[in-house]
Design an enzyme around this catalytic site. Sequence first.
Site, PDB file in Angstrom:
ATOM      1  N   ARG A 172      36.056  34.839 -88.917  1.00  0.00           N
ATOM      2  CA  ARG A 172      35.195  34.502 -87.776  1.00  0.00           C
ATOM      3  C   ARG A 172      36.035  34.091 -86.570  1.00  0.00           C
ATOM      4  O   ARG A 172      37.017  33.348 -86.711  1.00  0.00           O
ATOM      5  CB  ARG A 172      34.215  33.389 -88.153  1.00  0.00           C
ATOM      6  CG  ARG A 172      33.311  33.819 -89.293  1.00  0.00           C
ATOM      7  CD  ARG A 172      32.050  32.990 -89.449  1.00  0.00           C
ATOM      8  NE  ARG A 172      31.375  33.423 -90.672  1.00  0.00           N
ATOM      9  CZ  ARG A 172      30.629  34.525 -90.781  1.00  0.00           C
ATOM     10  NH1 ARG A 172      30.419  35.282 -89.722  1.00  0.00           N
ATOM     11  NH2 ARG A 172      30.084  34.861 -91.941  1.00  0.00           N
ATOM     12  N   ASP A 173      35.618  34.606 -85.400  1.00  0.00           N
ATOM     13  CA  ASP A 173      36.286  34.220 -84.156  1.00  0.00           C
ATOM     14  C   ASP A 173      36.082  32.724 -83.929  1.00  0.00           C
ATOM     15  O   ASP A 173      34.988  32.186 -84.104  1.00  0.00           O
ATOM     16  CB  ASP A 173      35.722  35.034 -82.991  1.00  0.00           C
ATOM     17  CG  ASP A 173      36.604  34.957 -81.758  1.00  0.00           C
ATOM     18  OD1 ASP A 173      37.197  35.987 -81.394  1.00  0.00           O
ATOM     19  OD2 ASP A 173      36.712  33.857 -81.156  1.00  0.00           O
ATOM     20  N   ILE A 174      37.138  32.060 -83.501  1.00  0.00           N
ATOM     21  CA  ILE A 174      37.094  30.610 -83.303  1.00  0.00           C
ATOM     22  C   ILE A 174      36.234  30.228 -82.095  1.00  0.00           C
ATOM     23  O   ILE A 174      35.769  29.095 -81.996  1.00  0.00           O
ATOM     24  CB  ILE A 174      38.538  30.059 -83.162  1.00  0.00           C
ATOM     25  CG1 ILE A 174      38.608  28.588 -83.503  1.00  0.00           C
ATOM     26  CG2 ILE A 174      39.121  30.353 -81.786  1.00  0.00           C
ATOM     27  CD1 ILE A 174      40.032  28.082 -83.685  1.00  0.00           C
ATOM     28  N   ASN A 202      40.162  44.718 -77.189  1.00  0.00           N
ATOM     29  CA  ASN A 202      40.835  44.491 -75.913  1.00  0.00           C
ATOM     30  C   ASN A 202      42.305  44.868 -76.073  1.00  0.00           C
ATOM     31  O   ASN A 202      42.948  44.469 -77.047  1.00  0.00           O
ATOM     32  CB  ASN A 202      40.704  43.017 -75.511  1.00  0.00           C
ATOM     33  CG  ASN A 202      39.257  42.603 -75.366  1.00  0.00           C
ATOM     34  OD1 ASN A 202      38.457  43.321 -74.787  1.00  0.00           O
ATOM     35  ND2 ASN A 202      38.922  41.443 -75.904  1.00  0.00           N
ATOM     36  N   GLU A 241      44.532  38.957 -75.490  1.00  0.00           N
ATOM     37  CA  GLU A 241      45.211  37.664 -75.568  1.00  0.00           C
ATOM     38  C   GLU A 241      46.157  37.596 -76.769  1.00  0.00           C
ATOM     39  O   GLU A 241      47.218  36.987 -76.675  1.00  0.00           O
ATOM     40  CB  GLU A 241      44.178  36.539 -75.666  1.00  0.00           C
ATOM     41  CG  GLU A 241      43.325  36.405 -74.412  1.00  0.00           C
ATOM     42  CD  GLU A 241      42.217  35.373 -74.571  1.00  0.00           C
ATOM     43  OE1 GLU A 241      42.167  34.704 -75.618  1.00  0.00           O
ATOM     44  OE2 GLU A 241      41.395  35.270 -73.643  1.00  0.00           O
ATOM     45  N   VAL A 242      45.736  38.145 -77.883  1.00  0.00           N
ATOM     46  CA  VAL A 242      46.541  38.052 -79.100  1.00  0.00           C
ATOM     47  C   VAL A 242      47.142  39.430 -79.402  1.00  0.00           C
ATOM     48  O   VAL A 242      46.405  40.397 -79.619  1.00  0.00           O
ATOM     49  CB  VAL A 242      45.691  37.566 -80.298  1.00  0.00           C
ATOM     50  CG1 VAL A 242      46.546  37.491 -81.558  1.00  0.00           C
ATOM     51  CG2 VAL A 242      45.056  36.216 -79.990  1.00  0.00           C
ATOM     52  N   HIS A 274      43.174  43.734 -83.274  1.00  0.00           N
ATOM     53  CA  HIS A 274      41.957  43.168 -83.870  1.00  0.00           C
ATOM     54  C   HIS A 274      40.754  43.867 -83.282  1.00  0.00           C
ATOM     55  O   HIS A 274      40.706  44.163 -82.089  1.00  0.00           O
ATOM     56  CB  HIS A 274      41.869  41.652 -83.653  1.00  0.00           C
ATOM     57  CG  HIS A 274      42.093  41.201 -82.234  1.00  0.00           C
ATOM     58  ND1 HIS A 274      43.350  41.154 -81.668  1.00  0.00           N
ATOM     59  CD2 HIS A 274      41.236  40.787 -81.279  1.00  0.00           C
ATOM     60  CE1 HIS A 274      43.249  40.707 -80.430  1.00  0.00           C
ATOM     61  NE2 HIS A 274      41.977  40.501 -80.152  1.00  0.00           N
TER      62      HIS A 274
HETATM   63  P1  AMP Z   1      41.567  39.172 -77.267  1.00  0.00           P
HETATM   64  O1  AMP Z   1      43.017  39.286 -77.679  1.00  0.00           O
HETATM   65  O2  AMP Z   1      41.388  39.187 -75.776  1.00  0.00           O
HETATM   66  O3  AMP Z   1      40.690  40.188 -77.929  1.00  0.00           O
HETATM   67  O4  AMP Z   1      41.056  37.741 -77.725  1.00  0.00           O
HETATM   68  C1  AMP Z   1      41.507  37.099 -78.890  1.00  0.00           C
HETATM   69  C2  AMP Z   1      40.344  36.504 -79.665  1.00  0.00           C
HETATM   70  O5  AMP Z   1      40.889  35.768 -80.743  1.00  0.00           O
HETATM   71  C3  AMP Z   1      39.456  35.544 -78.866  1.00  0.00           C
HETATM   72  O6  AMP Z   1      38.087  35.955 -79.023  1.00  0.00           O
HETATM   73  C4  AMP Z   1      39.717  34.184 -79.525  1.00  0.00           C
HETATM   74  O7  AMP Z   1      38.587  33.351 -79.533  1.00  0.00           O
HETATM   75  C5  AMP Z   1      40.152  34.579 -80.917  1.00  0.00           C
HETATM   76  N1  AMP Z   1      41.028  33.617 -81.571  1.00  0.00           N
HETATM   77  C6  AMP Z   1      42.155  33.050 -81.087  1.00  0.00           C
HETATM   78  N2  AMP Z   1      42.709  32.225 -81.983  1.00  0.00           N
HETATM   79  C7  AMP Z   1      41.925  32.288 -83.088  1.00  0.00           C
HETATM   80  C8  AMP Z   1      41.968  31.661 -84.377  1.00  0.00           C
HETATM   81  N3  AMP Z   1      42.945  30.806 -84.720  1.00  0.00           N
HETATM   82  N4  AMP Z   1      40.980  31.936 -85.267  1.00  0.00           N
HETATM   83  C9  AMP Z   1      40.006  32.798 -84.935  1.00  0.00           C
HETATM   84  N5  AMP Z   1      39.898  33.422 -83.749  1.00  0.00           N
HETATM   85  C10 AMP Z   1      40.847  33.171 -82.828  1.00  0.00           C
END
Ligand code: AMP
Length: 121
Positions: A34-36, A92, A100-101, A105
């Site tokens: 689950r997304d945080i 994304n 962002e990450v 995903h």
């Molecule tokens: P993006 O890379 O733009 O698709 O966004 C990264 C997604 O990862 C965002 O929706 C965050 O809320 C989610 N996210 C970041 N850290 C965590 C975590 N530790 N556990 C779950 N989701 C995360």
Amino acid sequence: MDFTYDPENIFAKILRGEIPNDTVYENDHALAFRDINPQAPVHVLVIPKGPYVSLDHFAAEAAPEEQLGFMAAVAEVCRGEAVANGFRALSNTRRDGVQEVPHFHLHIIGGRPLGRMLSPA
Ligand code: AMP
């Protein structure tokens, strides 16, 4: 394209068990959790276990069994979550996609009407 992978990204740490996650499904090649910061009642992230930075990296270089395992995880998430009325799957990617990450995903988002896909720039 530079697909250099940073093993210190937060999803790599989740895969190594260094930080916790709310797991929805797992198989040999993929993890769903689950997304945080959920954007809807259902907001699950499906990630491959291999070191792929983005959807295009994964699609180009992941082995067939990794790709099948990933899609099997997507199927399990969609079967188990409340998305009978539909959902949105998005990835994304890099700067313009506001990623962002830097570990590939797929967001599975649903459980409410989601509106149009993009707002005007
Ligand atoms: P993006 O890379 O733009 O698709 O966004 C990264 C997604 O990862 C965002 O929706 C965050 O809320 C989610 N996210 C970041 N850290 C965590 C975590 N530790 N556990 C779950 N989701 C995360």
